[in-house]
Scaffold this motif. Structure first.
Motif, PDB file in Angstrom:
ATOM      1  N   GLU A 114       0.849  -1.190   0.000  1.00 29.67           N
ATOM      2  CA  GLU A 114       0.000   0.000   0.000  1.00 29.67           C
ATOM      3  C   GLU A 114       0.890   1.248   0.000  1.00 29.67           C
ATOM      4  O   GLU A 114       0.949   1.998   0.976  1.00 29.67           O
ATOM      5  CB  GLU A 114      -0.925   0.002   1.221  1.00 29.67           C
ATOM      6  CG  GLU A 114      -2.035   1.013   1.146  1.00 29.67           C
ATOM      7  CD  GLU A 114      -2.978   0.937   2.345  1.00 29.67           C
ATOM      8  OE1 GLU A 114      -3.978   1.682   2.344  1.00 29.67           O
ATOM      9  OE2 GLU A 114      -2.706   0.149   3.282  1.00 29.67           O
ATOM     10  N   PRO A 115       1.599   1.479  -1.110  1.00 32.25           N
ATOM     11  CA  PRO A 115       2.531   2.618  -1.149  1.00 32.25           C
ATOM     12  C   PRO A 115       1.827   3.972  -1.008  1.00 32.25           C
ATOM     13  O   PRO A 115       2.430   4.945  -0.562  1.00 32.25           O
ATOM     14  CB  PRO A 115       3.212   2.479  -2.510  1.00 32.25           C
ATOM     15  CG  PRO A 115       2.300   1.611  -3.319  1.00 32.25           C
ATOM     16  CD  PRO A 115       1.609   0.717  -2.352  1.00 32.25           C
ATOM     17  N   GLU A 116       0.541   4.009  -1.389  1.00 30.70           N
ATOM     18  CA  GLU A 116      -0.289   5.195  -1.180  1.00 30.70           C
ATOM     19  C   GLU A 116      -1.557   4.750  -0.471  1.00 30.70           C
ATOM     20  O   GLU A 116      -2.044   3.639  -0.705  1.00 30.70           O
ATOM     21  CB  GLU A 116      -0.635   5.862  -2.510  1.00 30.70           C
ATOM     22  CG  GLU A 116       0.559   6.388  -3.279  1.00 30.70           C
ATOM     23  CD  GLU A 116       0.140   7.029  -4.586  1.00 30.70           C
ATOM     24  OE1 GLU A 116      -0.728   7.928  -4.556  1.00 30.70           O
ATOM     25  OE2 GLU A 116       0.654   6.606  -5.637  1.00 30.70           O
ATOM     26  N   LYS A 119      -4.434   2.469  -2.054  1.00 29.02           N
ATOM     27  CA  LYS A 119      -4.038   1.917  -3.349  1.00 29.02           C
ATOM     28  C   LYS A 119      -3.279   0.608  -3.107  1.00 29.02           C
ATOM     29  O   LYS A 119      -2.058   0.593  -2.963  1.00 29.02           O
ATOM     30  CB  LYS A 119      -3.192   2.922  -4.123  1.00 29.02           C
ATOM     31  CG  LYS A 119      -3.962   4.179  -4.507  1.00 29.02           C
ATOM     32  CD  LYS A 119      -3.125   5.113  -5.381  1.00 29.02           C
ATOM     33  CE  LYS A 119      -3.940   6.334  -5.794  1.00 29.02           C
ATOM     34  NZ  LYS A 119      -3.150   7.265  -6.655  1.00 29.02           N
ATOM     35  N   PRO A 161       4.667   2.247   5.494  1.00 32.61           N
ATOM     36  CA  PRO A 161       4.549   3.320   4.496  1.00 32.61           C
ATOM     37  C   PRO A 161       4.852   4.684   5.099  1.00 32.61           C
ATOM     38  O   PRO A 161       4.571   4.942   6.275  1.00 32.61           O
ATOM     39  CB  PRO A 161       3.091   3.220   4.044  1.00 32.61           C
ATOM     40  CG  PRO A 161       2.384   2.570   5.174  1.00 32.61           C
ATOM     41  CD  PRO A 161       3.369   1.633   5.816  1.00 32.61           C
ATOM     42  N   TRP A 163       3.398   7.322   4.617  1.00 38.86           N
ATOM     43  CA  TRP A 163       2.193   8.111   4.891  1.00 38.86           C
ATOM     44  C   TRP A 163       1.509   7.712   6.207  1.00 38.86           C
ATOM     45  O   TRP A 163       0.490   8.293   6.571  1.00 38.86           O
ATOM     46  CB  TRP A 163       1.185   7.961   3.744  1.00 38.86           C
ATOM     47  CG  TRP A 163       0.825   6.543   3.411  1.00 38.86           C
ATOM     48  CD1 TRP A 163       1.334   5.786   2.410  1.00 38.86           C
ATOM     49  CD2 TRP A 163      -0.116   5.705   4.109  1.00 38.86           C
ATOM     50  NE1 TRP A 163       0.778   4.525   2.416  1.00 38.86           N
ATOM     51  CE2 TRP A 163      -0.116   4.446   3.449  1.00 38.86           C
ATOM     52  CE3 TRP A 163      -0.944   5.879   5.207  1.00 38.86           C
ATOM     53  CZ2 TRP A 163      -0.919   3.387   3.869  1.00 38.86           C
ATOM     54  CZ3 TRP A 163      -1.749   4.828   5.620  1.00 38.86           C
ATOM     55  CH2 TRP A 163      -1.728   3.591   4.950  1.00 38.86           C
TER      56      TRP A 163
END
Length: 468
Positions: A114-116, A119, A161, A163
């Protein structure tokens, strides 16, 4: 320096370090425990009875017995599945994989899955990330080849990640969402999960790790137990240091953590131990049977006493660790193995093969070990910085190294039951076989019967009647 000649996978091997290494592993007590353990823990008695149409025993039935699959799990990670530049290379990778292994580690690293936010890289057509094939592709491959799977990891304080939230409690909210999404998609196809990876490592190096709450191990196990299907198995997995090196019996940090989790009612169905040899000094100590205790300035916690007998990677100490953790009554798994080719020469390959064979035989012999997983199959495909160890089982051109041949010999030959014989006057064939699936082909007077059987340890009866 003495040269010692010995047989390995049908090849005559010369190893510069074999004198000390062989003396250590061929100690009669060690060899006896390994041999007895393999016989008692990985095999069982079988009786096949051949019955004619009249209900009487059939004599002189030609019987072919062939084991087709192990119950024991022999694994390697699947991180390079579909990850080579050409179809020909990817096919060679798959062939090298399926020739030996029936088990794999599927990557679920949060940073790459889930790099973003939102997504998720589940689908086969997801954007390419090196060493991170989409789980859908791995599941499809494994189902095609009947390879069992383990998801790795659901929660890890590394590879998170960028984020992720700053607040630890908010991180756990996202962790629950992540596990919910993974469980919904893969909970029925992947039956084993490393719920928390390297929990003791995180406590040691706080500055390097994600901002998870102090009690995140217990919280993560609870979330996973709530969201994964009831039949899925939940694991903890610990790094080499806290698996073998920082071992103090019941006072070992990893042991205390598991005891605490179980005491609080958390589910820990299996216990994982990494086995990465990534220090040249330690490698030479293994080959020479020396004390592998790090120098005082390298120790992670000076308050802990020096291990009484040292020798972390000797057979005696490996048995000692496995025996201690067996007190929890859970299966034990060797989850990640790095055994280097050092130096990267024919002699280095021979040492790698010898060491790999020694440890696999010991682990396979132990009653509580249920899985052994090599880490990187192909040289040149390890994580950044680790390729220097050349710890693959095959070269970059996919030609087998001696270690691959040694494991192939053990898994597909020494530890698989296959023979042909005739039934006795009582119409029986009795044998002791390795646990797993079998195909039996019986022929008499122009008639052929084919039957599949499963030999399971401790079954009420491993006696089968085959009727013509």
């Amino acid at each position: 320096m003495k040269y010692i000649y010995h047989m390995l996978a049908g090849l005559m091997v010369i190893s510069l370090n074999a004198a000390t290494l062989d003396e250590l592993w061929q100690n009669p007590a060690v060899e006896q425990r390994i041999a007895d353990g393999i016989r008692m823990n990985r095999m069982d008695e079988v009786v096949l009875k051949f019955i004619g149409a009249d209900g009487l025993p059939l004599t002189n039935v030609t019987v072919k017995v062939e084991q087709t699959r192990h119950d024991f799990l022999f694994g390697v990670n699947s991180f390079m599945l579909g990850g080579f530049p050409t179809p020909e290379e990817n096919l060679k990778y798959e062939q090298a994989y399926t020739t030996i292994f029936n088990y794999t580690t599927v990557p679920f690293y949060w940073s790459d899955l889930e790099p973003e936010p939102g997504k998720l890289r589940f689908a086969k057509d997801s954007p390419v990330i090196y060493r991170r094939p989409p789980p859908d592709a791995v599941v499809e491959f494994c189902q095609k080849h009947e390879i069992e799977m383990k998801g790795h990891p659901l929660v890890w304080a590394q590879w998170y990640p960028k984020w992720r939230p700053d607040d630890p409690l908010e991180v756990m909210v996202r962790v629950e969402q992540r596990i919910s999404e993974i469980a919904a998609r893969y909970g029925d196809s992947i039956k084993r999960w490393e719920v928390v990876n390297e929990p003791c490592e995180r406590r040691t190096w706080e500055v390097r790790w994600c901002n998870l709450p102090e009690d995140y191990v217990f919280l993560s196990l609870g979330i996973a137990a709530k969201l994964l299907p009831a039949g899925d198995r939940m694991m903890l997995n610990e790094a080499t240091t806290f698996s073998w090196v920082e071992f103090y019996g019941t006072e070992s940090r990893y042991y205390r953590l598991i005891r605490e989790m179980l005491g609080r009612g958390a589910r820990v169905d299996e216990i994982g131990f990494q086995f990465h040899i990534t220090k040249e000094k330690v490698w030479h100590e293994i080959l020479n049977g020396q004390d592998s205790i790090p120098a005082s300035e390298e120790r992670l916690d000076e308050r802990l006493p020096r291990v009484e007998n040292g020798y972390y990677f000797t057979p005696a100490n490996i048995f000692k660790v496995l025996d201690q953790y067996s007190s929890f009554g859970r299966p034990l798994a060797i989850t990640e193995i790095t055994i280097p080719t050092l130096p990267n020469t024919p002699e280095g390959e021979r040492d790698q093969a010898t060491v790999a064979r020694n440890f696999y035989r010991l682990w396979f012999s132990h009653p509580n070990v249920n899985a052994i997983t090599w880490w990187n199959l192909v040289d040149g495909t390890a994580a950044k910085g680790d390729d220097k160890w050349n710890a693959g089982l095959v070269h970059r051109d996919f030609s087998p190294k001696l270690a691959y041949q040694a494991l192939d010999q053990l898994i597909n030959h020494d530890w698989k039951t296959k023979f042909q014989t005739n039934s006795t006057v009582n119409g029986e064939v009795a044998f002791r076989g390795f646990l797993g699936d079998y195909t039996i082909i019986a022929q008499v007077e122009g008639k052929t019967v084919k039957q599949t059987l499963h030999l399971k340890k401790g079954a009420a009866s491993n006696e089968w009647s085959i009727k013509f």
